[in-house]
Scaffold this motif. Structure first.
Motif, mmCIF file in Angstrom:
data_model
loop_
_atom_site.group_PDB
_atom_site.id
_atom_site.type_symbol
_atom_site.label_atom_id
_atom_site.label_comp_id
_atom_site.label_asym_id
_atom_site.label_seq_id
_atom_site.Cartn_x
_atom_site.Cartn_y
_atom_site.Cartn_z
ATOM 1 N N ILE A 150 16.856 -43.419 18.972
ATOM 2 C CA ILE A 150 15.312 -43.347 18.477
ATOM 3 C C ILE A 150 15.020 -44.271 17.513
ATOM 4 C CG2 ILE A 150 13.826 -41.856 17.349
ATOM 5 C CD1 ILE A 150 15.030 -39.240 18.625
ATOM 6 N N LEU A 151 15.940 -44.695 16.405
ATOM 7 C CA LEU A 151 15.845 -45.819 15.517
ATOM 8 C C LEU A 151 15.333 -47.049 16.165
ATOM 9 C CD1 LEU A 151 18.723 -44.966 12.898
ATOM 10 C CD2 LEU A 151 16.158 -44.657 12.616
ATOM 11 N N GLU A 152 16.281 -47.395 17.427
ATOM 12 C CA GLU A 152 16.027 -48.505 17.906
ATOM 13 C C GLU A 152 14.812 -48.710 18.692
ATOM 14 O OE1 GLU A 152 19.459 -48.832 20.740
ATOM 15 O OE2 GLU A 152 20.952 -49.194 19.087
ATOM 16 N N THR A 153 14.263 -47.587 19.188
ATOM 17 C CA THR A 153 12.862 -47.570 20.003
ATOM 18 C C THR A 153 11.730 -47.837 18.670
ATOM 19 O OG1 THR A 153 13.896 -45.902 21.793
ATOM 20 C CG2 THR A 153 11.313 -46.167 21.382
ATOM 21 N N LEU A 154 11.934 -47.272 17.815
ATOM 22 C CA LEU A 154 11.098 -47.352 16.715
ATOM 23 C C LEU A 154 10.991 -48.709 16.121
ATOM 24 C CD1 LEU A 154 11.326 -43.682 14.734
ATOM 25 C CD2 LEU A 154 9.389 -44.486 16.552
ATOM 26 N N SER A 155 12.159 -49.152 15.891
ATOM 27 C CA SER A 155 12.218 -50.339 15.279
ATOM 28 C C SER A 155 11.533 -51.506 16.062
ATOM 29 C CB SER A 155 13.767 -50.859 15.177
ATOM 30 O OG SER A 155 14.179 -49.877 14.136
ATOM 31 N N LEU A 156 11.759 -51.514 17.508
ATOM 32 C CA LEU A 156 11.208 -52.389 18.341
ATOM 33 C C LEU A 156 9.850 -52.391 18.488
ATOM 34 C CD1 LEU A 156 13.729 -52.133 21.330
ATOM 35 C CD2 LEU A 156 13.501 -53.938 19.931
ATOM 36 N N GLN A 157 9.144 -51.105 18.325
ATOM 37 C CA GLN A 157 7.749 -50.979 18.332
ATOM 38 C C GLN A 157 7.024 -51.643 16.863
ATOM 39 O OE1 GLN A 157 8.091 -46.472 18.986
ATOM 40 N NE2 GLN A 157 6.831 -47.126 20.754
ATOM 41 N N LEU A 158 7.837 -51.542 15.776
ATOM 42 C CA LEU A 158 7.235 -52.000 14.730
ATOM 43 C C LEU A 158 7.734 -53.452 14.099
ATOM 44 C CD1 LEU A 158 7.757 -48.366 12.729
ATOM 45 C CD2 LEU A 158 5.413 -49.532 13.723
ATOM 46 N N ARG A 159 8.553 -54.047 14.548
ATOM 47 C CA ARG A 159 9.417 -55.183 13.805
ATOM 48 C C ARG A 159 8.294 -56.173 14.050
ATOM 49 N NH1 ARG A 159 15.246 -54.096 15.481
ATOM 50 N NH2 ARG A 159 16.095 -53.581 13.376
ATOM 51 N N ARG A 160 7.614 -56.219 14.992
ATOM 52 C CA ARG A 160 6.349 -57.344 15.109
ATOM 53 C C ARG A 160 5.595 -57.424 14.127
ATOM 54 N NH1 ARG A 160 2.405 -56.846 19.906
ATOM 55 N NH2 ARG A 160 1.120 -55.815 18.266
ATOM 56 N N ASP A 161 5.384 -56.713 13.312
ATOM 57 C CA ASP A 161 3.991 -56.558 12.202
ATOM 58 C C ASP A 161 4.711 -56.019 11.005
ATOM 59 O OD1 ASP A 161 1.823 -57.199 14.161
ATOM 60 O OD2 ASP A 161 2.195 -55.028 14.637
ATOM 61 N N HIS A 162 5.916 -55.566 10.857
ATOM 62 C CA HIS A 162 6.488 -55.011 9.443
ATOM 63 C C HIS A 162 8.088 -55.401 9.666
ATOM 64 C CE1 HIS A 162 2.888 -52.689 9.168
ATOM 65 N NE2 HIS A 162 2.895 -52.391 10.354
ATOM 66 N N LYS A 163 8.549 -55.612 8.215
ATOM 67 C CA LYS A 163 9.968 -55.697 7.821
ATOM 68 C C LYS A 163 10.662 -54.080 7.988
ATOM 69 C CE LYS A 163 13.391 -56.929 4.789
ATOM 70 N NZ LYS A 163 13.675 -57.595 3.249
ATOM 71 N N VAL A 164 11.485 -53.916 8.959
ATOM 72 C CA VAL A 164 12.104 -52.532 8.999
ATOM 73 C C VAL A 164 13.307 -52.454 8.905
ATOM 74 C CG1 VAL A 164 12.457 -50.726 10.774
ATOM 75 C CG2 VAL A 164 10.475 -52.256 10.964
ATOM 76 N N ILE A 165 13.824 -51.615 7.875
ATOM 77 C CA ILE A 165 15.355 -51.126 7.719
ATOM 78 C C ILE A 165 15.417 -49.659 8.083
ATOM 79 C CG2 ILE A 165 15.488 -52.712 5.557
ATOM 80 C CD1 ILE A 165 14.806 -50.393 3.949
ATOM 81 N N VAL A 166 16.807 -49.303 8.408
ATOM 82 C CA VAL A 166 17.098 -47.875 9.218
ATOM 83 C C VAL A 166 18.134 -47.329 8.426
ATOM 84 C CG1 VAL A 166 16.119 -48.803 11.277
ATOM 85 C CG2 VAL A 166 18.581 -48.861 10.918
ATOM 86 N N ALA A 167 18.065 -45.906 8.413
ATOM 87 C CA ALA A 167 19.075 -45.164 7.991
ATOM 88 C C ALA A 167 19.179 -44.065 8.991
ATOM 89 C CB ALA A 167 18.953 -44.683 6.561
ATOM 90 N N GLU A 168 20.664 -43.464 9.077
ATOM 91 C CA GLU A 168 20.901 -42.418 10.061
ATOM 92 C C GLU A 168 21.049 -41.339 9.322
ATOM 93 O OE1 GLU A 168 24.165 -43.411 12.434
ATOM 94 O OE2 GLU A 168 22.972 -45.241 13.535
ATOM 95 N N SER A 169 20.578 -40.960 7.974
ATOM 96 C CA SER A 169 20.887 -39.774 7.423
ATOM 97 C C SER A 169 19.937 -39.887 6.024
ATOM 98 C CB SER A 169 22.269 -39.321 7.071
ATOM 99 O OG SER A 169 22.776 -40.318 6.099
ATOM 100 N N GLY A 170 19.710 -38.632 5.619
ATOM 101 C CA GLY A 170 18.962 -38.887 4.309
ATOM 102 C C GLY A 170 19.744 -39.368 3.288
ATOM 103 N N ALA A 171 20.825 -39.213 3.031
ATOM 104 C CA ALA A 171 21.888 -39.638 1.934
ATOM 105 C C ALA A 171 21.728 -41.085 2.082
ATOM 106 C CB ALA A 171 23.208 -39.169 2.065
ATOM 107 N N GLU A 172 21.971 -41.600 3.467
ATOM 108 C CA GLU A 172 22.003 -43.114 3.304
ATOM 109 C C GLU A 172 20.746 -43.587 3.154
ATOM 110 O OE1 GLU A 172 22.741 -46.594 7.215
ATOM 111 O OE2 GLU A 172 22.844 -44.459 7.606
ATOM 112 N N ALA A 173 19.624 -43.108 3.352
ATOM 113 C CA ALA A 173 18.271 -43.680 3.064
ATOM 114 C C ALA A 173 18.252 -43.696 1.551
ATOM 115 C CB ALA A 173 17.373 -42.630 3.787
ATOM 116 N N LEU A 174 18.506 -42.763 0.897
ATOM 117 C CA LEU A 174 18.302 -42.715 -0.739
ATOM 118 C C LEU A 174 19.209 -43.942 -1.156
ATOM 119 C CD1 LEU A 174 18.460 -38.865 -1.500
ATOM 120 C CD2 LEU A 174 16.430 -40.304 -1.238
ATOM 121 N N ARG A 175 20.381 -44.142 -0.579
ATOM 122 C CA ARG A 175 21.163 -45.195 -0.944
ATOM 123 C C ARG A 175 20.518 -46.357 -0.649
ATOM 124 N NH1 ARG A 175 25.543 -41.905 1.017
ATOM 125 N NH2 ARG A 175 25.685 -43.141 2.819
#
Length: 371
Positions: free
Chosen positions: A10-35
């Motif tokens: 799902i992260l890969e799919t969303l990233s592909l849809q958005l990377r054309r217009d935005h800088k995207v970073i991803v995280a696979e958990s809430g804790a990783e997102a906060l870090r």
């Protein structure tokens, strides 16, 4: 922007849809997102899955709202979880939700709106720096002229609140420090005798305490016509007798921090040492223990092994050891620190209590023995 989901596909799919217009970073958990946010700084928007192990999307976005209030928050959830997503929106923590699978056009449109909202929030923050602070400085200047004692006390409380916010990584939340000062604006209505008692940490009569309890209400009346202070007003209300019924995470956290600082200031003004003052607060019902843990770190005060309790004089028992001087409101030391409570000592205290008011709580170590 930050995408959060425990499913890599799902992260890969969303990233592909958005990377054309935005800088995207991803995280696979809430804790990783906060870090990631802590290391790379705030982002314009966070899109998070709802169902994730350990920390779900609602909790993650609540944390983001608290620590990065200008970041727009979006939930990405399955159709079966829509009721939870709608509840999160109604509670004020989430901007929108996206139902899986989300069409590309809807995703891009929502993300663009989220980014634009972040831009407006950032612009509002700049306006705040230029105009709102000047209005608040004028108000606080009036407090300084009307009551130097109250202004000095408010300054001490604000300084401690600032230190606690730094320790708790809440530095970005300007509302907490502003509310810490604003809550003291109501002191302009207090008689000088009551202000003097507050400054020295002395107990007030019931009538005087009613005046003190009314301070937040006075502050709300003074602040309500100033724009962009909605959260500050809710925090000040939370410190009073009529708190808001469903406070946001920001308001809950701010009230805990400011109330702890006010209570500590009162005990320290009374003459209690830092360790004793913190111990009294730890013994009180409904204390914010996570804030008190931060207070210990701010003050460099390691918790002692002996459990000191804050008690009323009538609750003292034989065998306890007095941990801090027991003092009358006129400053007279009645019982010195280190004394072991005996029947004779209790009789003496009761006799004093009939003639003069004793500052409570008193600090004692339960079950102490003379060595």
């Amino acid at each position: 922007m930050l995408l959060v989901d425990d499913e890599t596909a799902i992260l890969e799919t969303l990233s592909l849809q958005l990377r054309r217009d935005h800088k995207v970073i991803v995280a696979e958990s809430g804790a990783e997102a906060l870090r990631l946010l802590a290391s790379s700084g705030p982002v314009a928007a966070v899109i998070s899955d709802l169902r994730m192990p350990e920390m779900d999307g609602v909790e993650l976005l609540r944390r983001v709202q608290l620590e990065y209030p200008d970041t727009t928050r979006v939930l990405h959830t399955a159709q079966s979880d829509l009721s939870a997503a709608i509840a999160a929106i109604n509670d004020g923590g989430v901007y929108r939700y996206l139902a899986k699978p989300v069409p590309t056009d809807e995703l891009r449109s929502t993300v663009q709106s989220a980014v634009e909202l972040h831009g407006r929030s950032t612009a509002d923050r700049q306006l705040l720096d230029k105009t709102l602070k000047a209005s608040l400085q004028a108000l606080f200047g009036c407090l300084q002229l009307a009551s130097p004692l109250a202004f000095a006390r408010a300054g001490r409380i604000r300084t401690l609140v600032s230190e606690l916010c730094h320790e708790m990584q809440l530095d970005a939340l300007w509302e907490i420090e502003v509310a810490a000062m604003a809550a003291q604006l109501g002191a302009v209505t207090l008689p000088p005798t009551v202000l003097a008692k507050l400054d020295k940490g002395l107990p007030c009569t019931d009538e005087e305490q009613a005046m003190v309890n009314g301070m937040p209400g006075v502050a709300v009346q003074l602040l309500k016509s100033i724009p962009m202070l909605e959260d500050v007003i809710q925090i000040v209300r939370g410190l009073g007798l009529n708190p808001p019924p469903h406070p946001s995470p920001l308001v809950e956290t701010a009230v805990d921090v400011i109330r702890t600082a006010i209570d500590f200031e009162t005990l320290e003004s009374r003459g209690l040492e830092v360790e004793s003052a913190i111990t009294v607060l730890e013994c009180r019902d409904h204390s914010a223990l996570h804030v008190l843990a931060a207070l210990r770190k701010v003050k460099g005060c390691v918790q002692v092994k002996e459990k000191v309790r804050g008690l009323r004089v009538v609750d003292l028992e034989t065998g306890m050891r007095v941990a801090e001087d027991i003092v009358a409101t006129n400053g007279l030391v009645l019982i010195g620190r280190g004394m072991v409570v005996t029947e004779l000592l209790l009789d003496r205290l009761n006799n004093f209590a009939r003639m003069i008011e004793i500052i409570e709580p008193v600090l004692a170590v339960p079950g102490a023995r003379r060595f």
